[in-house]
Design a protein around this motif. Structure first.
Motif, mmCIF file in Angstrom:
data_model
loop_
_atom_site.group_PDB
_atom_site.id
_atom_site.type_symbol
_atom_site.label_atom_id
_atom_site.label_comp_id
_atom_site.label_asym_id
_atom_site.label_seq_id
_atom_site.Cartn_x
_atom_site.Cartn_y
_atom_site.Cartn_z
ATOM 1 N N MET A 58 0.849 -1.198 0.000
ATOM 2 C CA MET A 58 0.000 0.000 0.000
ATOM 3 C C MET A 58 0.885 1.249 0.000
ATOM 4 N N LEU A 59 1.967 1.228 0.776
ATOM 5 C CA LEU A 59 2.864 2.384 0.855
ATOM 6 C C LEU A 59 3.679 2.546 -0.424
ATOM 7 N N SER A 60 4.039 1.446 -1.058
ATOM 8 C CA SER A 60 4.750 1.526 -2.336
ATOM 9 C C SER A 60 3.885 2.176 -3.402
ATOM 10 N N SER A 61 2.618 1.776 -3.460
ATOM 11 C CA SER A 61 1.763 2.370 -4.487
ATOM 12 C C SER A 61 1.440 3.828 -4.164
ATOM 13 N N LEU A 62 1.338 4.174 -2.871
ATOM 14 C CA LEU A 62 1.145 5.577 -2.496
ATOM 15 C C LEU A 62 2.313 6.417 -3.024
ATOM 16 N N GLU A 63 3.527 5.930 -2.804
ATOM 17 C CA GLU A 63 4.716 6.668 -3.232
ATOM 18 C C GLU A 63 4.752 6.804 -4.747
ATOM 19 N N LYS A 64 4.442 5.705 -5.435
ATOM 20 C CA LYS A 64 4.449 5.717 -6.896
ATOM 21 C C LYS A 64 3.413 6.720 -7.428
ATOM 22 N N ASP A 65 2.227 6.736 -6.814
ATOM 23 C CA ASP A 65 1.131 7.570 -7.315
ATOM 24 C C ASP A 65 1.232 9.031 -6.895
ATOM 25 N N THR A 66 1.797 9.312 -5.713
ATOM 26 C CA THR A 66 1.738 10.680 -5.175
ATOM 27 C C THR A 66 3.103 11.297 -4.891
ATOM 28 N N GLY A 67 4.143 10.484 -4.805
ATOM 29 C CA GLY A 67 5.456 10.996 -4.437
ATOM 30 C C GLY A 67 5.661 11.099 -2.928
ATOM 31 N N GLY A 72 -5.976 -3.428 20.042
ATOM 32 C CA GLY A 72 -4.735 -4.092 19.649
ATOM 33 C C GLY A 72 -3.779 -3.125 18.965
ATOM 34 N N LEU A 73 -2.494 -3.373 19.154
ATOM 35 C CA LEU A 73 -1.460 -2.508 18.586
ATOM 36 C C LEU A 73 -1.473 -2.565 17.062
ATOM 37 N N ASP A 74 -1.758 -3.746 16.506
ATOM 38 C CA ASP A 74 -1.773 -3.853 15.044
ATOM 39 C C ASP A 74 -2.820 -2.922 14.433
ATOM 40 N N LEU A 75 -4.019 -2.872 15.024
ATOM 41 C CA LEU A 75 -5.061 -1.981 14.493
ATOM 42 C C LEU A 75 -4.713 -0.525 14.696
ATOM 43 N N SER A 76 -4.037 -0.219 15.776
ATOM 44 C CA SER A 76 -3.584 1.141 16.018
ATOM 45 C C SER A 76 -2.686 1.595 14.853
ATOM 46 N N ILE A 77 -1.744 0.745 14.473
ATOM 47 C CA ILE A 77 -0.812 1.058 13.386
ATOM 48 C C ILE A 77 -1.545 1.127 12.053
ATOM 49 N N ILE A 78 -2.346 0.096 11.774
ATOM 50 C CA ILE A 78 -3.049 0.011 10.489
ATOM 51 C C ILE A 78 -3.994 1.198 10.306
ATOM 52 N N ASN A 79 -4.765 1.533 11.327
ATOM 53 C CA ASN A 79 -5.717 2.633 11.201
ATOM 54 C C ASN A 79 -5.014 3.974 11.033
ATOM 55 N N ALA A 80 -3.896 4.168 11.727
ATOM 56 C CA ALA A 80 -3.143 5.416 11.586
ATOM 57 C C ALA A 80 -2.595 5.539 10.161
ATOM 58 N N ILE A 81 -2.003 4.469 9.660
ATOM 59 C CA ILE A 81 -1.440 4.494 8.307
ATOM 60 C C ILE A 81 -2.550 4.696 7.284
ATOM 61 N N GLU A 82 -3.666 3.998 7.478
ATOM 62 C CA GLU A 82 -4.776 4.141 6.534
ATOM 63 C C GLU A 82 -5.294 5.581 6.504
ATOM 64 N N ALA A 83 -5.367 6.219 7.672
ATOM 65 C CA ALA A 83 -5.843 7.603 7.735
ATOM 66 C C ALA A 83 -4.898 8.529 6.959
ATOM 67 N N ILE A 84 -3.590 8.327 7.118
ATOM 68 C CA ILE A 84 -2.609 9.149 6.408
ATOM 69 C C ILE A 84 -2.747 8.934 4.902
#
Length: 155
Positions: A25-34, A117-129
């Motif tokens: 997901m982060l790779s495609s974000l970088e490719k699409d938006t910089g 859970g810590l995993d959802l904390s990370i996933i939700n934060a990244i998804e929001a960004i």
């Protein structure tokens, strides 16, 4: 170490499947938006320290590309907020300081982690960004509600 990972887990807070999906997901974000978004999961004092900036080629003196965010996830023994952001100057217009404070307050609290859970904390934060940076405006001051389900992003 594997080359080009966007998600580094010194401490394993995400399953390998979650980490792999987040990485792509982060790779495609970088490719699409910089915008470069990276995640480091660690448990102080067991950290890579500033070496991680070299690994990701971030925050170099005189570097033109300052459109990056590093999310450092650390539980600090269950005290304090688990989400810490190292934000490049090139991000401050898209996501000003108040956004990061609100994001920490929504997903990084010990209460949130205990409940979800810590995993959802990370996933939700990244998804929001990602949601903010992919929006038409590429700008947020408020953390988006979870409009996009993790399932629709393949998480």
């Amino acid at each position: 170490k594997e080359e080009g990972l966007n998600v580094i887990q010194v401490e394993k807070f995400l399953t390998s499947g979650q980490a792999k999906r987040m990485d792509s997901m982060l790779s495609s974000l970088e490719k699409d938006t910089g915008f470069r978004l990276r995640v480091l999961c660690q448990a102080y004092p067991n950290t890579p320290g500033l070496a991680i900036r070299d690994y990701w080629d971030l925050g170099k003196e005189g570097q033109k590309d300052d459109k990056y965010v590093v999310l450092v996830v650390d539980q600090f023994g269950g005290k304090g907020n688990v989400l810490n952001f190292n934000v490049g100057d090139g991000m401050k217009f898209a996501l000003p300081n108040v956004f990061w404070t609100r994001l920490q307050g929504k997903y990084g609290t010990t209460f949130y982690v205990k409940e979800n859970g810590l995993d959802l904390s990370i996933i939700n934060a990244i998804e929001a960004i990602v949601q903010c940076l992919r929006s038409e405006e590429q700008y947020c001051v408020n953390v988006p509600d979870q409009g996009v389900s993790m399932k629709s992003l393949g998480m």
